[in-house]
Scaffold this motif. Structure first.
Motif, mmCIF file in Angstrom:
data_model
loop_
_atom_site.group_PDB
_atom_site.id
_atom_site.type_symbol
_atom_site.label_atom_id
_atom_site.label_comp_id
_atom_site.label_asym_id
_atom_site.label_seq_id
_atom_site.Cartn_x
_atom_site.Cartn_y
_atom_site.Cartn_z
ATOM 1 N N LEU A 1 0.855 -1.181 0.000
ATOM 2 C CA LEU A 1 0.000 0.000 0.000
ATOM 3 C C LEU A 1 0.895 1.236 0.000
ATOM 4 N N GLY A 2 0.536 2.241 -0.797
ATOM 5 C CA GLY A 2 1.253 3.517 -0.775
ATOM 6 C C GLY A 2 0.263 4.640 -0.515
ATOM 7 N N ILE A 3 0.721 5.684 0.175
ATOM 8 C CA ILE A 3 -0.157 6.825 0.452
ATOM 9 C C ILE A 3 0.475 8.097 -0.102
ATOM 10 N N ALA A 4 -0.237 8.755 -1.018
ATOM 11 C CA ALA A 4 0.158 10.092 -1.490
ATOM 12 C C ALA A 4 -0.861 11.065 -0.914
ATOM 13 N N ASN A 5 -0.436 12.303 -0.674
ATOM 14 C CA ASN A 5 -1.334 13.188 0.073
ATOM 15 C C ASN A 5 -1.180 14.643 -0.312
ATOM 16 N N GLN A 6 -2.289 15.405 -0.056
ATOM 17 C CA GLN A 6 -2.213 16.860 -0.103
ATOM 18 C C GLN A 6 -1.110 17.250 0.880
ATOM 19 N N ARG A 7 -0.285 18.204 0.473
ATOM 20 C CA ARG A 7 0.889 18.508 1.290
ATOM 21 C C ARG A 7 0.596 19.658 2.251
ATOM 22 N N GLU A 8 1.398 19.739 3.289
ATOM 23 C CA GLU A 8 1.451 20.909 4.187
ATOM 24 C C GLU A 8 0.244 21.080 5.104
ATOM 25 N N THR A 9 -0.760 20.219 4.994
ATOM 26 C CA THR A 9 -1.948 20.326 5.847
ATOM 27 C C THR A 9 -1.641 19.727 7.222
ATOM 28 N N ALA A 10 -1.956 20.478 8.273
ATOM 29 C CA ALA A 10 -1.552 20.063 9.619
ATOM 30 C C ALA A 10 -2.704 19.419 10.392
ATOM 31 N N VAL A 11 -2.453 18.202 10.910
ATOM 32 C CA VAL A 11 -3.402 17.524 11.789
ATOM 33 C C VAL A 11 -2.750 17.392 13.164
ATOM 34 N N LEU A 12 -3.476 17.745 14.215
ATOM 35 C CA LEU A 12 -3.023 17.514 15.586
ATOM 36 C C LEU A 12 -4.040 16.591 16.241
ATOM 37 N N TRP A 13 -3.544 15.511 16.891
ATOM 38 C CA TRP A 13 -4.502 14.603 17.506
ATOM 39 C C TRP A 13 -3.976 14.070 18.837
ATOM 40 N N ASP A 14 -4.910 13.587 19.634
ATOM 41 C CA ASP A 14 -4.623 13.029 20.952
ATOM 42 C C ASP A 14 -4.194 11.574 20.766
#
Lengths: 251, 509
Positions: free
Chosen positions: B77-90
């Protein structure tokens, strides 16, 4: 079909268009002064040709895509290509041959899309070129199945391009076979060494709007008996149903 | 039967797609779901990371079902993604602490001047390759952590984690709160402004300047390596590659050697040029970024130039001016005339991007006479995309000392054949499009397949790239120069009196 029923169909279409919402069989029968069975038959016929749509729930009728498109002329060829791009790419990749899409313009097929054979050999984009319709597989599909093509095929006298080009009765027999099989295979009929395998593309409704084809050297596209290779026919048919679905959504 | 398929997840700005490729790198099936765009304040653009994760959980089985295969058939499996978007999670609950702040979000603009004082921007830029802008992730983290002291404390103790989308999805896929792997790859890390381009590790001084505690940051890994094994969605399948979407497109276009470049034409356009195993600093307003890193091999670098408006100018022509019914019909309209009739459009609707970087510029239409019809305007719209490409390519040639000899293109606008010819004519180099349109997904699938040995090396991938179409220049030098001068005159008018465009000319032969 009598002239009277043509007149009734025209009145009915105007009635549905003026209605603003869906209309039922009884209303149509009353407005036209005909029996419900005749009204029903008329509605069914107009639905089959795409001029009316029937609401699945209520069974009432409204104007179909076909009627709305009448005045717009044929679909834009650049839009056709854009909608078909992913599927035509996949066709070329899977078959290993050059893939084409074409529409009928007069007695010619206009190439509206072309994807290279995936062997990285030197090829040029052939979009915008015209192939004499009777000598090309895409053309035979459109002459046999596109309503405008059928009119062309009845009136004009084609000429031979190679010693295998079909004209006269032989061409008529071929078009009949294309109508039956929904497939055309032309071997050496336009260019001596090339074979072409084409099938029709439909948008919404039953009418044919374009053709999709594989064109390549006849050694690769046909077997020893000159018949199109079954695997390639399957690829073209699969691509055509996927493209038709995309055209139905986008046209 | 052994596993023969590679699954790519393309987590994009508007949707999440899953594409299945076979072992020849051929497209097999796709499933897609859009997610909601949140605009809580002017200039703010947010995504719900949980919604995106839920979409992944749905699209992957859907794509497998369409392909008629199961998880056992999947090699990687490979994951490509929108760049620079910040997620913060617990990390304990697996829930985001706020909605993800996306790359389009400009809330940090007022912060930039203050951050620039911390360190001469030149030094930021030399280390991380990026200009200080609202694009990069780091200022977003500054903003988010300043919003709550409690959050900062939990970030410093690694109770709250940071990731871009590939990091978030990998963590969820590998177990989430139960042992999820917290990793990113060099291409994504190179878009944060927190990574040193040479060491390929987080830079303490950059972290300090942006007030980001290192404890919350993921581990930086090569692009193609075993990042972990999925414990859900595709149980047991190796996550073989993580990659920013534009770098993935460069990889999918088989641009593995210095001097090879691709341009993806969508709403805007992104042009990336492979510059080899050394980062090239730009003096013409381009970003320096990591192109890819395969296993233990040295990283490859790229120069990147972004063009704000390409497809979106066509959309404006369609929706704002109502001159065409659908976007592809602009080609039909443009072909009703033979040239632009002297008309030029510079789409600086929200400023000029690379290589000019003038946020104060505004769009212009020049050369209007009563001779000009909507066909000429359609030409000018398409030519604007071609000339903006030329400006970025010339800046790249000047920065890298390389000379682009072919441009590989992808994206929706490549089905506009007139545009492709215009680009080739104005760049004076051949333009090629690949047979597989889905270059982002293909690129990350290639990288994931390399990791598990489905493909032995880059040479095999290079040979599996096939040309779908090719355009060669067909314009005299005289016409090109005359048109270039028309474009540059129009460009100068986007700024007002006294502005002379400073775009680079190519280095001498």
């Amino acid at each position: 079909m009598t002239l009277r029923s043509v007149e009734r169909a025209a009145v009915l279409l105007r009635l549905v268009a003026a209605q603003g919402g869906p209309i039922g069989v009884s209303d149509v029968a009353a407005a036209l002064g005909v029996a419900k069975s005749s009204a029903h038959e008329l509605l069914r016929t107009l639905q089959e040709v795409g001029f009316l749509d029937q609401d699945g729930g209520t069974g009432r009728y409204r104007l179909g895509e076909g009627a709305r498109r009448l005045a717009q002329g044929p679909p834009d060829t650049n839009l056709l290509r854009s909608l078909a791009t992913n599927c035509v790419d996949a066709l070329a990749a899977r078959s290993g041959e050059s893939a084409y899409m074409g529409v009928l313009r007069g007695a010619d097929v206009l190439v509206v899309h072309h994807v290279f054979r995936p062997d990285d050999s030197s090829q040029r984009v052939e979009v915008g070129e015209r192939h004499p319709a009777h000598a090309s597989a895409m053309g035979q599909v459109l002459l046999a199945l596109d309503p405008a093509g059928q009119a062309v095929a009845r009136t004009w006298v084609p000429v031979s391009l190679t010693r295998r080009t079909l004209i006269g009765a032989a061409l008529s027999a071929r078009l009949a076979a294309v109508r039956r099989e929904q497939l055309a295979c032309a071997v050496g009929e336009r260019v001596p060494e090339l074979a072409e395998i084409a099938v029709p593309l439909r948008g919404r409704g039953p009418s044919v709007v374009a053709a999709v084809a594989l064109i390549g050297h006849s050694d690769r596209l046909t077997d020893a008996r000159g018949r199109p290779r079954a695997a390639l026919v399957a690829h073209v048919r699969t691509a055509a149903s996927a493209i038709s679905a995309d055209l139905a959504g986008g046209l | 039967m052994s596993a023969r398929y590679v699954v790519a997840i393309d987590q994009g700005t508007t949707s999440t797609r899953c594409i299945v490729f076979d072992h020849f790198g051929r497209f097999v099936s796709v499933a897609q779901r859009e997610h909601r765009q949140w605009f809580p304040e002017p200039g703010w653009v947010e995504h719900d990371a949980l919604e995106i994760w839920a979409n992944v959980v749905r699209v992957v089985p859907a794509a497998l079902a369409k392909a008629g295969i199961g998880p056992d058939d999947v090699a990687a499996l490979g994951i490509a993604n929108q760049r620079e978007t910040a997620v913060l999670w617990d990390r304990h609950t697996g829930r985001p602490v706020a909605r993800a702040v996306t790359w389009q979000d400009t809330r940090v603009a007022p912060l930039l001047a203050e951050l620039a004082q911390r360190d001469p921007p030149r030094t930021f830029r030399e280390r991380c390759g990026l200009p200080l802008s609202t694009y990069a992730t780091a200022p977003r983290l500054t903003w988010l952590l300043r919003s709550s002291p409690a959050l900062r404390q939990r970030a410093a103790s690694a109770d709250v984690l940071f990731g871009t989308m590939e990091t978030w999805l990998t963590w969820q896929l590998t177990g989430g709160p139960q042992g999820g792997v917290h990793v990113t790859d060099v291409t994504n890390a190179s878009r944060t402004m927190l990574m040193d381009l040479r060491t390929l590790d987080w830079d303490d001084e950059l972290c300090a300047a942006f007030e980001v505690p290192r404890a919350m940051l993921p581990q930086i890994r090569p692009t193609a390596t075993t990042h972990g094994r999925a414990s859900t969605v595709l149980p047991g399948v190796v996550i073989g590659a993580l990659m920013g979407d534009q770098q993935a497109a460069l990889f999918g276009q088989a641009c593995y050697s210095p001097g090879e470049a691709k341009c993806t034409y969508g709403t805007g356009a992104f042009l990336l040029l492979n510059t080899g195993d050394q980062p090239v600093a730009s003096s013409h307003g381009l970003a320096t970024t990591v192109a890819h890193q395969v296993g233990d091999e040295p990283a490859a670098y790229a120069l990147e130039g972004s063009i704000a408006m390409t497809g979106s100018l066509v959309q404006w022509f369609r929706d704002g001016l109502s001159l065409v019914r659908t976007a592809p019909e602009i080609e039909t309209l443009a072909r009703t005339v033979n040239d632009n009739g002297g008309c030029y459009i510079v789409p600086a609707f929200s400023g000029l991007f690379a290589p000019h970087w003038r946020p104060d510029a505004r769009g212009v239409i020049t050369g209007l006479t009563s001779y000009v019809t909507r066909g000429h305007l359609a030409r000018a719209v398409l030519e604007a995309t071609a000339w903006q490409t030329v400006d970025v390519v010339e800046a790249m040639n000047a920065d890298s000392g390389l000379r682009l000899n072919t441009l590989r293109v992808d994206g929706g606008m490549t089905s506009n054949l007139l545009l492709m010819q215009m680009i080739s004519d104005r760049l004076d180099v051949p333009v090629e499009r690949p047979m597989v349109h889905e270059t982002v997904s293909l690129g990350v699938a290639y990288a994931a397949g390399l990791t598990v040995g489905l493909w032995p090396d880059l040479g095999v991938l290079r040979r599996s790239w096939h040309r779908g179409a090719r355009w060669t220049p067909d314009m005299t030098a005289q016409t090109r120069e005359q048109q270039r001068s028309g474009w540059r005159t129009a460009l100068a008018q986007t700024i007002g009196p006294g502005f002379t465009p400073t775009a680079a000319r190519p280095p001498g032969p």
